[in-house]
Each structure stands twice: as structure tokens, then as C-alpha cells.
Scaffold this motif. Structure first.
Motif, PDB file in Angstrom:
ATOM      1  N   VAL A 606      -1.597 -18.681 -14.457  1.00 25.93           N
ATOM      2  CA  VAL A 606      -2.640 -19.584 -14.931  1.00 25.93           C
ATOM      3  C   VAL A 606      -2.784 -19.410 -16.437  1.00 25.93           C
ATOM      4  O   VAL A 606      -2.917 -18.285 -16.937  1.00 25.93           O
ATOM      5  N   LYS A 607      -2.741 -20.531 -17.165  1.00 29.50           N
ATOM      6  CA  LYS A 607      -2.806 -20.490 -18.630  1.00 29.50           C
ATOM      7  C   LYS A 607      -4.217 -20.800 -19.107  1.00 29.50           C
ATOM      8  O   LYS A 607      -4.806 -21.799 -18.705  1.00 29.50           O
ATOM      9  N   GLU A 608      -4.721 -19.950 -19.992  1.00 24.56           N
ATOM     10  CA  GLU A 608      -6.055 -20.127 -20.549  1.00 24.56           C
ATOM     11  C   GLU A 608      -5.950 -20.296 -22.063  1.00 24.56           C
ATOM     12  O   GLU A 608      -5.368 -19.458 -22.767  1.00 24.56           O
ATOM     13  N   TYR A 609      -6.501 -21.403 -22.579  1.00 23.02           N
ATOM     14  CA  TYR A 609      -6.524 -21.635 -24.022  1.00 23.02           C
ATOM     15  C   TYR A 609      -7.470 -20.636 -24.681  1.00 23.02           C
ATOM     16  O   TYR A 609      -8.617 -20.479 -24.249  1.00 23.02           O
ATOM     17  N   ILE A 610      -6.988 -19.938 -25.714  1.00 24.57           N
ATOM     18  CA  ILE A 610      -7.854 -18.938 -26.368  1.00 24.57           C
ATOM     19  C   ILE A 610      -8.086 -19.219 -27.847  1.00 24.57           C
ATOM     20  O   ILE A 610      -8.900 -18.534 -28.481  1.00 24.57           O
ATOM     21  N   GLY A 611      -7.389 -20.196 -28.440  1.00 20.92           N
ATOM     22  CA  GLY A 611      -7.666 -20.497 -29.839  1.00 20.92           C
ATOM     23  C   GLY A 611      -6.563 -21.272 -30.510  1.00 20.92           C
ATOM     24  O   GLY A 611      -5.546 -21.630 -29.896  1.00 20.92           O
ATOM     25  N   VAL A 612      -6.757 -21.518 -31.799  1.00 24.87           N
ATOM     26  CA  VAL A 612      -5.803 -22.283 -32.585  1.00 24.87           C
ATOM     27  C   VAL A 612      -5.505 -21.547 -33.883  1.00 24.87           C
ATOM     28  O   VAL A 612      -6.385 -20.909 -34.470  1.00 24.87           O
ATOM     29  N   ALA A 613      -4.261 -21.612 -34.316  1.00 25.94           N
ATOM     30  CA  ALA A 613      -3.840 -21.000 -35.578  1.00 25.94           C
ATOM     31  C   ALA A 613      -3.311 -22.095 -36.494  1.00 25.94           C
ATOM     32  O   ALA A 613      -2.640 -23.027 -36.047  1.00 25.94           O
ATOM     33  N   HIS A 614      -3.594 -21.956 -37.790  1.00 28.32           N
ATOM     34  CA  HIS A 614      -3.048 -22.889 -38.784  1.00 28.32           C
ATOM     35  C   HIS A 614      -2.080 -22.195 -39.734  1.00 28.32           C
ATOM     36  O   HIS A 614      -1.558 -22.814 -40.653  1.00 28.32           O
ATOM     37  N   VAL A 615      -1.866 -20.903 -39.501  1.00 30.85           N
ATOM     38  CA  VAL A 615      -0.799 -20.150 -40.150  1.00 30.85           C
ATOM     39  C   VAL A 615       0.028 -19.533 -39.027  1.00 30.85           C
ATOM     40  O   VAL A 615      -0.278 -19.718 -37.846  1.00 30.85           O
ATOM     41  N   ASN A 616       1.065 -18.794 -39.378  1.00 28.82           N
ATOM     42  CA  ASN A 616       1.964 -18.255 -38.360  1.00 28.82           C
ATOM     43  C   ASN A 616       1.479 -16.916 -37.807  1.00 28.82           C
ATOM     44  O   ASN A 616       2.276 -16.018 -37.545  1.00 28.82           O
ATOM     45  N   SER A 617       0.181 -16.801 -37.650  1.00 25.90           N
ATOM     46  CA  SER A 617      -0.426 -15.595 -37.085  1.00 25.90           C
ATOM     47  C   SER A 617      -1.713 -15.966 -36.381  1.00 25.90           C
ATOM     48  O   SER A 617      -2.391 -16.940 -36.759  1.00 25.90           O
ATOM     49  N   PHE A 618      -2.050 -15.179 -35.374  1.00 22.67           N
ATOM     50  CA  PHE A 618      -3.326 -15.363 -34.674  1.00 22.67           C
ATOM     51  C   PHE A 618      -3.825 -13.988 -34.257  1.00 22.67           C
ATOM     52  O   PHE A 618      -3.056 -13.165 -33.741  1.00 22.67           O
ATOM     53  N   TYR A 619      -5.110 -13.742 -34.497  1.00 26.06           N
ATOM     54  CA  TYR A 619      -5.686 -12.459 -34.110  1.00 26.06           C
ATOM     55  C   TYR A 619      -6.532 -12.629 -32.855  1.00 26.06           C
ATOM     56  O   TYR A 619      -7.529 -13.369 -32.852  1.00 26.06           O
ATOM     57  N   VAL A 620      -6.109 -11.977 -31.801  1.00 24.18           N
ATOM     58  CA  VAL A 620      -6.871 -11.937 -30.558  1.00 24.18           C
ATOM     59  C   VAL A 620      -7.912 -10.830 -30.713  1.00 24.18           C
ATOM     60  O   VAL A 620      -7.554  -9.659 -30.881  1.00 24.18           O
ATOM     61  N   SER A 621      -9.174 -11.196 -30.679  1.00 20.06           N
ATOM     62  CA  SER A 621     -10.241 -10.228 -30.965  1.00 20.06           C
ATOM     63  C   SER A 621     -11.063  -9.935 -29.718  1.00 20.06           C
ATOM     64  O   SER A 621     -11.799 -10.798 -29.225  1.00 20.06           O
ATOM     65  N   GLU A 622     -10.898  -8.730 -29.178  1.00 20.07           N
ATOM     66  CA  GLU A 622     -11.686  -8.238 -28.056  1.00 20.07           C
ATOM     67  C   GLU A 622     -11.754  -9.255 -26.916  1.00 20.07           C
ATOM     68  O   GLU A 622     -12.823  -9.642 -26.438  1.00 20.07           O
ATOM     69  N   LEU A 623     -10.585  -9.679 -26.485  1.00 22.66           N
ATOM     70  CA  LEU A 623     -10.472 -10.585 -25.347  1.00 22.66           C
ATOM     71  C   LEU A 623     -10.685  -9.788 -24.060  1.00 22.66           C
ATOM     72  O   LEU A 623     -10.015  -8.786 -23.818  1.00 22.66           O
ATOM     73  N   GLU A 624     -11.626 -10.218 -23.236  1.00 23.83           N
ATOM     74  CA  GLU A 624     -11.924  -9.490 -22.000  1.00 23.83           C
ATOM     75  C   GLU A 624     -10.839  -9.755 -20.961  1.00 23.83           C
ATOM     76  O   GLU A 624     -10.529 -10.916 -20.645  1.00 23.83           O
ATOM     77  N   VAL A 625     -10.262  -8.677 -20.430  1.00 22.72           N
ATOM     78  CA  VAL A 625      -9.188  -8.782 -19.445  1.00 22.72           C
ATOM     79  C   VAL A 625      -9.485  -7.798 -18.301  1.00 22.72           C
ATOM     80  O   VAL A 625     -10.194  -6.806 -18.487  1.00 22.72           O
ATOM     81  N   PRO A 626      -8.951  -8.072 -17.105  1.00 24.45           N
ATOM     82  CA  PRO A 626      -9.171  -7.141 -15.984  1.00 24.45           C
ATOM     83  C   PRO A 626      -8.614  -5.754 -16.292  1.00 24.45           C
ATOM     84  O   PRO A 626      -7.555  -5.617 -16.913  1.00 24.45           O
ATOM     85  N   SER A 627      -9.307  -4.729 -15.833  1.00 25.07           N
ATOM     86  CA  SER A 627      -8.913  -3.348 -16.132  1.00 25.07           C
ATOM     87  C   SER A 627      -7.522  -3.015 -15.606  1.00 25.07           C
ATOM     88  O   SER A 627      -6.776  -2.235 -16.213  1.00 25.07           O
ATOM     89  N   ALA A 628      -7.163  -3.610 -14.476  1.00 27.21           N
ATOM     90  CA  ALA A 628      -5.886  -3.257 -13.852  1.00 27.21           C
ATOM     91  C   ALA A 628      -4.694  -3.938 -14.505  1.00 27.21           C
ATOM     92  O   ALA A 628      -3.543  -3.597 -14.218  1.00 27.21           O
ATOM     93  N   THR A 629      -4.931  -4.892 -15.403  1.00 28.44           N
ATOM     94  CA  THR A 629      -3.842  -5.643 -16.014  1.00 28.44           C
ATOM     95  C   THR A 629      -3.145  -4.813 -17.084  1.00 28.44           C
ATOM     96  O   THR A 629      -3.789  -4.221 -17.945  1.00 28.44           O
ATOM     97  N   SER A 630      -1.842  -4.782 -17.025  1.00 35.42           N
ATOM     98  CA  SER A 630      -1.074  -4.027 -18.019  1.00 35.42           C
ATOM     99  C   SER A 630      -0.037  -4.890 -18.722  1.00 35.42           C
ATOM    100  O   SER A 630       0.638  -4.416 -19.637  1.00 35.42           O
ATOM    101  N   SER A 631       0.093  -6.150 -18.298  1.00 33.27           N
ATOM    102  CA  SER A 631       1.071  -7.047 -18.902  1.00 33.27           C
ATOM    103  C   SER A 631       0.380  -8.336 -19.305  1.00 33.27           C
ATOM    104  O   SER A 631      -0.369  -8.926 -18.515  1.00 33.27           O
ATOM    105  N   PHE A 632       0.595  -8.759 -20.557  1.00 32.82           N
ATOM    106  CA  PHE A 632      -0.076  -9.939 -21.085  1.00 32.82           C
ATOM    107  C   PHE A 632       0.960 -10.852 -21.737  1.00 32.82           C
ATOM    108  O   PHE A 632       1.793 -10.401 -22.521  1.00 32.82           O
ATOM    109  N   LYS A 633       0.880 -12.137 -21.423  1.00 27.43           N
ATOM    110  CA  LYS A 633       1.782 -13.112 -22.017  1.00 27.43           C
ATOM    111  C   LYS A 633       0.968 -14.107 -22.827  1.00 27.43           C
ATOM    112  O   LYS A 633       0.052 -14.752 -22.310  1.00 27.43           O
TER     113      LYS A 633
END
Length: 658
Positions: A606-633
């Protein structure tokens, strides 16, 4: 206005990217900003669009934005959450935009630079000295000729690196007369260095210090401040001028009269005409004197909560400017042309008619080319036209809505763009999206002009609409319907071949197909009127042979750094932070990519939109994720300047294992 300090932070530490000012000469001299974590995010990604309409032979309008100390919602480079954030959309009435705050070095938030450049408007930062601290700054700044040159070069370097177009110099401090030679060296060296490093840049002097070093507002250009005017690109006069001052200033300026910007304070503090809803009185006097205008604090409409609401009040106020001054910008002027009418704020985000987020947001970098909808507060028109942020859009967060009533066998037209586009790459393909009820039809009218001033009006609309209106236009081009991602939207497409003509106007054409008495119909005198409702989602114009292309996923190098995964206060989840960067393995012109949508895909795909970048970088800031998750795409959807978007399963991505 009082300055509002940005919360203290260490600019070298990874955190949510923001725009911020420099408060000391030490920060400026040390070049520490260029080593900050935030610097790469603050580079303008939109080059200044060049337009064929020259501003050298007319008065210009400079807008100086000053609101509650600055750096509010607009400081968040990747966007904020306030859908009611201040926005400006009358760019077609503006030549240059100054971002002002009560800091030593006010660097324009990159969000403003991006949207202004998209509309061919130059952006200036501010260098300000005031109060006791300003005296200390000037003592250091002007201590020697060399120090004046060094600080001038530092300012020019920041403008060049961040991609904005110049400086307003505001020296509101009494100086010793012996400091004036070095002050002039500072102004002159900054102007020359800016012109060399940023062609077309501007350095504007604020009417403050005079030749003898005293802080003495002249409210005009005269012999006491002309020496500063002579070594830069213009003067911004103080606001307390008299009716004859613009003409007197023009006489002093000679052939540089359009470099004189007469100040108008919207709050009305000592300003000629009183500002506020009487701003047009001052503009009329300035225009008659044939000089330029500097409008200070247009956010007055927003800050004072003018009735009935911000959108209506803002349109009404800028309508005064338009009636007094006329348009200074036209678009489209280049191809490809694309507008989704996004104001850079909203209550949802859509991509190709598919809703991807219901969160409130603001991000001026995402603002589309704005329609030129002349304000009309009369009730004469049967159809009301407005940019709407509530109805689900085709792209971004806004549409143009057309709502009202139409009499039987009548139609309604509204100008949405006044253009200056030479039609050479022909034929042209025009695409637009519509959402409406089955009987409310919407087409486009293109007005073109030949080199011998032959005017041709072209109606392009669905077949059932052109059948009824063919006699009213010079040329008829029925549209074809194209398949799209959303069943709610109808995609209309047509081509035109008018080689050598210039596109001068794009109008929306409303027509009600069914005039039989229905539940939505009623009698108005002898006429049958029916409710009309249609929504225009976007307009795209490209050469017919144009085909957008996206590099395949493995053409990109994608990596992550500043990775941090920690327990959340809730205890049953974690907070993930990571800076994701991407670049092509082979050199390519990145300017064809307008932005990048960033999604996170979970283990269930399942894909969740988390933001938009206008340069070739994006900072993911304190995104809440399940504790058991160890792989993120993380998927980076590449988006083209023509409004097309790469398919998610073909987009580059970053796989993070922790």
C-alpha cells in the motif's frame, strides 16, 4: 512591525528543512550558511522565465512582502499544514517581489522564489540595518573599503547560490559622514558583483540615509539621495510623499525615471492616499507621473481579516491595482505550457484526477501558473467564476469552477489567460480536463493575431457544443475525448495549425446543452434559465510531436543519509527520519522535472503519499511507523513541467533496511 524569531536550532543538524535569515555579520562573513543542512533544500528549482514583453519602457510594480516578522508558513521548504496560509496569486500585476523582515540578512524563502520565477517575477532579499545593533553592524561593515567589498560579495554569493535576483538595501541608521564613501563602495560593489553573477539582477536603495550620513527620509528622489541611486538599479522612496513628488523625482531621474519606485504602505501609515482600499489613488498619481510603484505589505488584506473572506478581499484589492495599472505579465509565452490553477495551498492533493491526500497543506513552490481572472463584484454575470480549493481537483489542490445559470440558447465566456505565444512549433496540441453534469458543456476559445493584425477566434469544444455556436467564431475545432486515470474527469484534446500567428488570449466557454424544463430549470420572465455547473481542471499546450519521457527507474542513483529510528512517545510505534537524495547516472537537464511526489510503500504494497520535493532531496521527519517494521520503501514519482507524471511502478525508489 516586530520581528518574530525563528525557534533556535543548529543549522548543521538534520531537521525539517526551513528557510531562515542571517542575523549577524559573522554568519554572513563566515559563509556558514553554505555548510548548513538546510542550504541544498533552499536552492530555487525554477529558473526565472523570460517574457517577450519589455518592462524597460514602462513604469514597474515592485511588491514588498512584510508580514508579522516573516518566515511563517512560508518557511517550510517541503510545505506546511495550514491550508489558510497567506498566498499571492496576482503575479501578472507584479514585476519584482521583495521579501522583507527585521533581520540583518533576509533570505527569501525558496517557496516564494519558485512561484515568482514561474510567473516571470524577480525576487529580492533585504539587507537591513536599524537601531543600536544596526549602528554596530555599520561600524564593522563600513570600517574599510575592503570590508565593504567583502560583505557585498557575500551577499551576491548567497543570491547566486540560492537562485534569487537581487537585494533591497535598507540602511535605517544615522551614520557618520566619514562612513559614506565606504557605504557607496558597498552599494556600488554589490551592484556590479550582482550584475556579473546574476544577469538581470537588481539592487534597490531604500530612501533612508542621505549624502551627509543622516537618516532623513526624502520621500522622493532628489539631490540628497541621488548619489546612491546613481550606483544601483533603483530607489524605493519612503511613503510620505506629496502629489507632485513622483513628477519631481522623474525629472531628477531623467532617462532612468522607471527606476524610481514611489512607496505605498497598505496599512496607510503616513502614506499618500491612505493606502488600504484607497491604494489606487496613489497608483493613479504614480502612473500619471510615469514612474514606478513600490507596494509595501500587501498582506494587509490577510492580516486585518478584510471582509467577507481572504480570497474575495484579495481579489477585490488587486482588482484596484489592475484597473489603475493594467497587466504587466502575460502567459503562456513559452512551450510547454501547463496550469492546474493551484494556489499553493489546499485541503487535498490529486494526481491525474486521483486523490492521494486529504490532509490540509501549503507550499508556494507547488503553485501553478495563475489564471488572470479579472475581479468583478457585480451581479450582472449569470456565471460566477472562481478558483476553488474545496472541490476535488484534477491535479494539485485547486480548479476553476463555473457556476450559475444560463438562459436557453445562450453562452458565457471568461478570459482565463492573456497570452503572448508565437505559434511556430506547429501544429499545437491542447488538452484540458472537465468535470460537469451531462448538460453543462465547457470549451476553450483561442484568440490569435497575425503579423498584419488579423484577428482569428477559434472555438474548440465538444461536437454537440460547436454545432450550436459555429457561426459565432472564425474557426471551429471539435475536441476528441481521451482516456484518463479518473472516470470523473473528461479529457478533451484538439490541435490547431496557425503558423506565424500569436496566441493572445485563452477563454473558457460555457454552454448549456439541454434547455428543456428540468428540476434545475425555472422561468425568468419569458426566458427559461437552467443551473450550470462545470469545473476546469487543467490546461496543457505542447507541440503536437512533443512526447514526455521519464528516465527508467535504474537510471537513477538513490541513497539515504541522516537515518534515525527511535521509539515514539506512544511506545507502540517508532519515528523514522531520513534524508533521501537522488540523481541521474548520466547528466540531464533536471529543469524538465517540475517536482517529485514522495510515497512510502508498506509491506502490504500500500502506497502512502508523504510529501513533495522541488529539489533532488527530501527529508522524512519523524514519520510514525509500526515498531515491528524493519524494511521501508520510498518511491520518488518524477513529475514533468507539462503536468505528466511517471507511473509509480516505473519510478525510482529507495529501499531502507534497519
Amino acid at each position: 512591525m516586530m520581528s518574530k524569531d525563528i525557534t533556535s536550532f543548529d543549522p548543521k543538524q538534520a531537521s525539517l528543512p526551513i528557510s531562515y535569515p542571517l542575523k549577524t555579520l559573522k554568519e554572513l562573513e563566515s559563509r556558514s550558511y553554505l555548510d548548513s543542512f538546510h542550504y541544498p533544500f533552499n536552492k530555487a528549482s525554477v529558473p526565472l522565465i523570460q517574457t517577450p514583453t519589455s518592462s524597460s519602457n514602462r513604469g514597474k510594480i515592485l511588491v514588498c512582502h512584510d508580514m508579522a516578522g516573516g518566515y511563517l508558513d512560508d518557511k517550510y521548504v517541503q510545505g506546511g499544514t495550514n491550508s489558510d496560509a497567506y498566498s499571492l496569486w496576482h503575479w501578472y500585476l507584479i514585476d519584482s517581489f521583495v521579501y522583507f523582515s527585521h533581520n540583518l540578512v533576509t533570505l527569501p524563502p525558496v517557496t516564494w522564489t519558485n512561484t515568482a520565477h514561474r510567473h516571470a517575477v524577480k525576487v529580492l532579499g533585504t539587507f537591513l540595518t536599524e537601531g543600536e545593533g544596526g549602528r554596530d553592524v555599520c561600524n564593522e561593515l563600513l570600517s574599510t573599503k575592503e570590508s565593504a567589498q567583502i560583505y557585498a560579495e557575500r551577499l551576491a554569493e548567497l543570491a547566486s547560490h540560492l537562485g534569487f535576483d537581487g537585494w533591497l538595501l535598507n540602511m535605517e541608521i544615522d551614520l557618520d559622514s566619514v562612513q559614506i564613501p565606504n557605504l557607496k563602495e558597498f552599494v556600488n560593489h554589490l551592484t556590479l558583483t550582482m550584475h556579473s553573477s546574476v544577469p538581470g539582477s537588481l539592487v534597490i536603495w531604500y530612501d533612508s540615509v542621505t549624502d551627509d550620513g543622516s537618516l532623513n527620509y526624502q520621500n522622493q528622489l532628489n539631490k540628497y539621495n541621488k548619489s546612491f541611486f546613481d550606483i544601483c538599479d533603483g530607489i524605493f522612496s519612503n511613503y510620505s510623499w506629496e502629489e507632485n513628488y513622483p513628477k519631481l523625482s522623474a525629472d531628477v531621474a531623467g532617462d532612468r525615471k522607471y527606476d524610481v519606485y514611489m512607496g505605498i504602505d497598505l496599512f496607510g501609515r503616513g502614506t499618500f492616499g491612505g493606502g488600504q482600499w484607497n491604494t489606487n489613488f496613489a497608483l493613479d498619481v504614480i502612473k500619471k507621473a510615469d514612474v514606478s510603484a513600490a507596494i509595501f505589505a500587501p498582506g494587509w488584506v490577510y492580516e486585518t481579516k478584510q471582509e467577507p473572506n481572504f480570497e474575495t478581499a484579495q481579489n477585490r484589492w488587486w482588482g484596484l491595482v489592475e484597473k489603475s495599472w493594467g497587466l504587466v505579465r502575460k502567459y503562456p509565452v513559452t512551450l510547454p505550457f501547463y496550469s492546474n490553477f493551484d494556489q499553493g495551498r489546499g485541503n487535498h492533493i490529486t494526481v491525474d484526477g486521483i486523490n492521494i491526500s486529504n490532509a490540509t497543506w501549503c507550499n508556494l513552490s507547488s503553485q501553478g501558473l495563475q489564471p488572470q481572472l479579472m475581479f468583478d463584484d457585480s451581479t450582472v454575470n449569470s456565471i460566477q467564476v472562481l478558483v476553488d480549493l474545496t472541490e476535488k481537483s484534477y491535479s494539485g489542490g485547486a480548479n476553476i469552477t463555473f457556476q450559475g445559470t444560463l438562459k436557453a440558447k445562450s453562452y458565457f465566456q471568461k478570459t482565463i489567460f492573456q497570452a503572448e505565444l508565437l505559434l511556430t512549433k506547429l501544429p499545437l496540441r491542447v488538452t484540458y480536463s472537465v468535470k460537469s453534469d451531462s448538460n453543462s458543456l465547457l470549451g476553450l476559445v483561442l484568440n490569435v493575431t497575425s503579423t498584419i493584425n488579423e484577428n482569428v477566434s477559434i472555438l474548440s469544444a465538444p461536437q454537440e457544443m460547436v454545432n450550436h455556436l459555429s457561426q459565432k467564431f472564425d474557426k471551429i475545432v471539435p475536441t476528441t475525448e481521451q482516456d484518463g486515470s479518473s472516470t470523473e474527469w473528461i479529457m478533451h484534446e484538439f490541435t490547431i495549425d496557425m503558423n506565424g500567428y500569436t496566441l493572445t488570449e485563452i477563454r473558457a466557454m460555457c454552454y448549456r446543452q439541454d434547455h428543456e424544463l428540468t428540476l434545475n430549470s425555472r422561468r425568468l420572465g419569458h426566458d427559461l434559465v437552467t443551473d450550470y455547473s462545470a469545473i476546469l481542471g487543467h490546461v496543457t499546450i505542447t507541440p503536437s510531436e512533443y512526447k514526455p519521457s521519464f528516465p527508467i527507474s535504474n537510471s537513477w542513483l538513490v541513497n539515504g543519509e541522516y537515518i534515525d529510528l527511535k521509539s515514539s512517545p506512544k511506545g507502540d510505534s517508532k519515528l523514522l527520519s531520513v534524508k533521501i537524495s537522488w540523481k541521474l547516472k548520466e547528466e540531464k537537464d533536471y529543469s524538465v522535472f517540475s517536482h517529485y511526489n514522495v510515497y512510502m510503500e508498506n509491506e502490504s504494497k500500500v502506497k502512502e503519499y508523504i510529501g513533495v520535493a522541488h529539489v533532488n532531496s527530501f527529508y522524512v521527519s519523524e514519520l510514525e511507523v509500526p515498531s515491528a517494521t524493519s524494511s521501508f520503501k520510498f518511491i520518488i514519482q518524477v513529475c514533468n513541467v507539462d503536468g505528466t507524471n511517471q507511473k509509480l511502478d516505473e519510478s525510482p525508489y529507495y529501499q531502507l533496511e534497519v
